[in-house]
Design a protein around this motif. Structure first.
Motif: not given
Ligand code: SF4
Lengths: 468, 211
Positions: A137, A217-218, A221, A234, A240
C-alpha cells in the motif's frame, strides 16, 4: 521506455542476475514474528552465520499471544515456548527493534510495520508471512517468504527471485455508502479467482483506490495474496507521504524532503504496459459476504448461495458441493438468511483505527442479537487500542456486548485460545475462510468491519446500508 | 539440501482444487520450534477422525478411512497428484516440510500457489506443473491401476508414464541447478558478498535514512 511501479521497484533492488533471469534482490526491511523464525535463527546458528544487517529487522510476537490479560503470561506451554524462543533469539542475535508481548507498541506485524514507519515507500519488505503484501500500500515491494528464505535474508540481506508478471486492477468511480476497501478487494477476488493473481504483482489503481485512506489501501493489498498474488501495490500520492511523516522510523528534516521527492516518482509512468489489465466499476459494488471455504466464494449481501448443479466445470462443482456441506448451507438460500454465532473484528486486514471507528459507528446505541454467543474486538496493535480508547470506542463496543481485547492475530487463525468450536458460524473481518482456519470445524464468513457490526446486531448477515 | 535427480514412486491422488496450507498442516502444529516431526500431522483434519493437538501419540488416533492417504493401495506413496492452485494460503514452510516428512518427493498439479511453490524447492521437494488435461489423465490412470507408479526425471524434465507417454515440464534453470546439485542457496549467495556490499554503499549514498 515507460515503466510500471513494479518495474521501478524491481530495478532499484537488483544486485546480481543469473543467466536465466533469476535475480539477487536486496531486502531493505525484514519483519519477523515468532511462528516462522525459530528454525531460521537455528539455521544461522548451526552454520555459524550472523544476521547481515540487524537494523533491517523489526520483530514482534503476535500469533500466539493471549488477547485476555497478559499478566499471567501464556498458559499453553507450546505457545509459550515459541514466544520465549523469539525473545531469546532477539537477545542472542542483538536485534534492537523488538516489540515483545508486553511492549505498549506490540501488535500484528503488518499493523505495526506501517504504524512505526518501518515500512517506507520504495523499500523491499519481506516477512515469513503471506500477508506481507499489505505493505505494498506504500508502494513498497512487499511479499511473504518461507522460513528458508527468512534465514537467507538474515544471512545475506538478499533473496533469489524471478521477476513476476504485472497486473493492473483499475477500479474507477465512486463506491456507494457502506461499500469499503474490504468489499472492493473481495469483489476483485470474486472476479479474478483465488489463483487469478498467481505469478503476478498486482497494482491497484483508479479513482476508487485513490479515494481510500492508507488504512483502506492496506486492506486491499493485504488480500492480494488471497487473489494469488504475492505482492499488491498502490502508487505513492500525498496521502502516502502524509501518513509516513513523523513516524519513528521515517526520515526526518531535510532527509524527509529528499525522501519524499524520490517517493513521488514511485508511480507507474503514463503509457507503461501491464501483462494483464482488469477494470472494475466501483459504482456497481455491493457489501460482500463470503459463503464458502475459499475467498473467491463470495457474493453481495443480496446474493444467494450457489446451486452446484448450475456449475458446468466438474472440479468447481465438487468444490461448491464440499463447501456447502462444510459450511452447513443450503444451495440457493439467501445470504441474508444465514444466522451467525460469533463475530470477530480484528486481523491484519481490518484491525486499524479506521476499521474500529467504522464498526463502532454502526454499533453505537445498539446491542448484539441474542443468538450471538461471543463478539470480539481485537485491535491490531497496542497503539491502535490506546487510540481507540482515547476516542471512547471501547465503551461503544462493550455497551453493544462486545469483548474488548489485547492486540494480536487472535481468532484470525486461532493459534491462541480464541477459536470457533466445530459447527460455529462467524462473521469475521479477517482474510481466510478456509476449512478449520478459525478452529477445527468452524465456519467463517468474511466481511468488512461495518458488515460484521451489522451482522452482530441482526444475528444474521444484513445490509449495513439499512442501518447507517 | 538433498539433491533431486530422478525418482520413481507410487502415486496418490488428492482430488481437490485449492488445497490450502491450513489443510496441509493445521496451525496448532506451527507452534513447534523444530524443523522436523510434521509428517504425522500432514492433512491432519482430513486424515484423523479426532482433533489433533501437538504432543499426541498419532499412532493411536482414529484414522478417517475415507481419506485417500489412509487407503491401503496408496500406502507408501511418494508422488502426490493434486488439482489446481495447490498450496494456496499462508507462507508456512511447515507445509512442504510435512509433505516431505510424510514421504512425498514430488507433487504434480496443474498449478501451484507462488509461495508454496518456492518453498518446495528449498527443501528438495519437486513441484511439477502439468497441463490440466495431462493431470486429468493421470487421475484416471491412477484410479484405474492399483499400484500405479510414475517416474520423474528432473534432468530431462519429464514425467514418464510406464509403458506410455512422457510429459514434459518446465523449471527455471537456476532452480534446477540448485536441486540437481543439492546446493546450499545461502552459500551460493555469499559468493556475491562484494556485489552486495557495493550495492549497499550505493543505496546508502542515495537513501542514507535506510541504513
Ligand atoms: S492477523 Fe491473521 S492473517 Fe494476519 S498475520 Fe495474523 S494470522 Fe496472519
Amino acid at each position: 521506455m515507460p515503466q510500471t511501479l513494479y518495474d521501478k521497484l524491481w530495478n532499484a533492488h537488483k544486485v546480481h542476475e543469473e543467466p536465466d533471469g533469476t535475480a539477487l534482490v536486496y531486502i531493505d526491511r525484514h519483519l519477523v514474528h515468532e511462528v516462522t523464525s525459530p528454525q531460521a535463527f537455528e539455521g544461522l546458528e548451526i552454520n555459524g552465520r550472523t544476521p547481515w544487517r540487524l537494523k533491517s529487522i523489526v520483530a514482534t510476537a503476535d500469533h500466539n499471544v493471549p488477547t485476555t490479560s497478559r499478566r499471567e503470561g501464556i498458559a499453553d506451554p507450546v505457545s509459550r515456548l515459541q514466544v520465549e524462543t523469539l525473545d531469546k533469539n532477539i537477545a542472542k542475535f542483538g536485534v534492537a527493534d523488538y516489540y515483545g508481548m508486553n511492549d505498549a507498541r506490540q501488535g500484528i506485524v503488518h499493523v505495526i510495520g506501517p504504524e512505526q514507519g518501518a515500512t517506507l515507500p520504495g523499500m523491499t519488505v519481506v516477512c515469513g508471512d503471506s500477508h506481507t503484501s499489505t505493505h505494498g500500500a506504500f508502494a513498497a515491494l512487499a511479499f511473504g517468504i518461507g522460513t528458508s528464505e527468512v534465514e537467507h535474508v538474515m544471512a545475506t540481506q538478499c533473496l533469489n527471485a524471478k521477476k513476476m508478471k504485472s497486473m493492473l486492477i483499475r477500479i474507477e468511480g465512486r463506491t456507494g455508502k457502506g461499500v469499503t476497501a474490504k468489499d472492493i478487494v473481495l469483489a476483485v477476488i470474486g472476479r479474478i479467482g483465488t489463483a487469478g493473481g498467481t505469478g503476478y504483482a498486482i497494482e491497484f489503481a483508479g479513482s476508487a483506490i485513490r479515494a481510500l485512506s492508507m488504512e483502506g489501501r492496506m486492506t486491499v493489498c493485504n488480500m492480494a495474496i488471497e487473489a494469488g498474488a504475492r505482492s499488491g501495490l498502490v502508487a505513492v500520492d500525498e496521502k502516502t507521504i502524509d501518513y509516513v511523516k513523523g513516524r519513528p522510523f521515517a526520515p526526518k528534516g531535510a532527509d524527509f524532503d529528499r525522501a519524499a521527492a524520490y517517493w513521488r516518482t514511485l508511480v507507474s509512468d503514463a503509457g507503461a504496459t501491464f501483462d494483464r489489465v482488469v477494470d472494475i466499476d466501483a459504482a456497481t459494488l455491493e457489501p460482500q459476504v463470503t459463503w464458502g471455504t475459499s475467498p473467491e466464494m463470495v457474493t453481495g449481501i443480496h446474493g444467494t448461495v450457489p446451486r452446484p448443479e448450475q456449475e458446468q466445470d466438474p472440479v468447481k462443482r465438487a468444490a461448491i458441493e464440499r463447501a456447502l456441506e462444510y459450511m452447513g448451507l443450503n444451495a440457493g438460500m439467501k445470504v441474508a438468511d444465514i444466522r451467525i454465532d460469533k463475530v470477530f473484528i480484528g486481523s491484519c486486514t481490518n484491525s486499524r483505527i479506521e476499521d474500529l471507528r467504522a464498526a463502532a459507528g454502526v454499533l453505537k446505541g445498539r446491542r448484539l442479537a441474542d443468538n450471538v454467543k461471543l463478539a470480539l474486538v481485537v485491535p491490531g496493535s497496542g497503539l491502535v487500542k490506546r487510540q481507540a480508547e482515547a476516542e471512547g470506542l471501547d465503551k461503544v463496543f462493550v455497551a453493544a456486548g462486545f469483548e474488548w481485547r489485547e492486540p494480536g492475530c487472535s481468532m484470525c487463525l486461532g493459534m491462541n485460545d480464541d477459536r470457533l468450536s466445530p459447527g460455529e458460524r462467524c462473521a469475521s473481518t479477517s482474510n481466510r475462510n478456509f476449512e478449520g482456519r478459525q478452529g477445527a470445524g468452524g465456519r467463517t464468513h468474511l466481511v468488512s468491519p461495518e458488515m460484521a457490526a451489522a451482522a452482530a446486531i441482526a444475528g444474521r448477515f444484513a445490509d449495513v446500508r439499512d442501518v447507517l | 539440501m538433498d539433491a533431486f535427480r530422478q525418482h520413481t514412486g507410487l502415486v496418490a491422488p488428492l482430488d481437490r482444487a485449492n488445497v490450502d496450507t491450513d489443510a496441509i498442516i493445521p496451525k496448532q502444529f506451527l507452534k513447534s520450534i523444530k524443523r522436523s516431526g510434521f509428517g504425522p500431522n500432514l492433512f491432519d483434519e482430513w486424515r484423523y477422525l479426532d482433533q489433533g493437538e501437538p504432543g499426541m501419540d498419532n499412532s493411536r488416533r482414529p484414522l478417517n478411512p475415507n481419506f485417500v492417504l489412509n487407503q491401503e493401495r496408496y500406502r507408501g506413496a511418494s508422488i502426490l497428484l493434486a488439482r489446481k492452485n495447490f498450496g494456496c494460503g499462508s507462507s508456512r514452510e511447515h507445509a512442504p516440510w510435512a509433505l516431505q516428512q510424510f514421504g512425498f518427493k514430488a507433487i504434480i498439479a496443474p498449478s501451484f500457489a507462488d509461495i508454496f511453490f518456492n518453498n518446495c524447492y528449498k527443501n528438495g521437494l519437486l513441484p511439477i506443473a502439468l497441463g490440466e488435461m495431462e493431470v486429468d489423465h493421470l487421475f484416471n490412470v491412477t484410479a484405474a491401476n492399483p499400484g500405479f507408479q510414475l517416474h520423474v526425471d528432473l534432468e530431462r524434465q519429464v514425467v514418464d508414464i510406464p509403458g506410455g507417454e512422457s510429459y514434459r515440464f518446465d523449471i527455471e534453470g537456476f532452480r534446477k541447478q540448485c536441486l540437481v546439485n543439492g546446493w546450499d542457496e545461502i552459500g551460493l549467495t555469499l559468493r556475491h558478498v562484494d556485489k552486495i556490499r557495493a550495492y549497499e554503499a550505493a543505496r546508502a549514498a542515495k537513501e542514507p535514512w535506510l541504513f
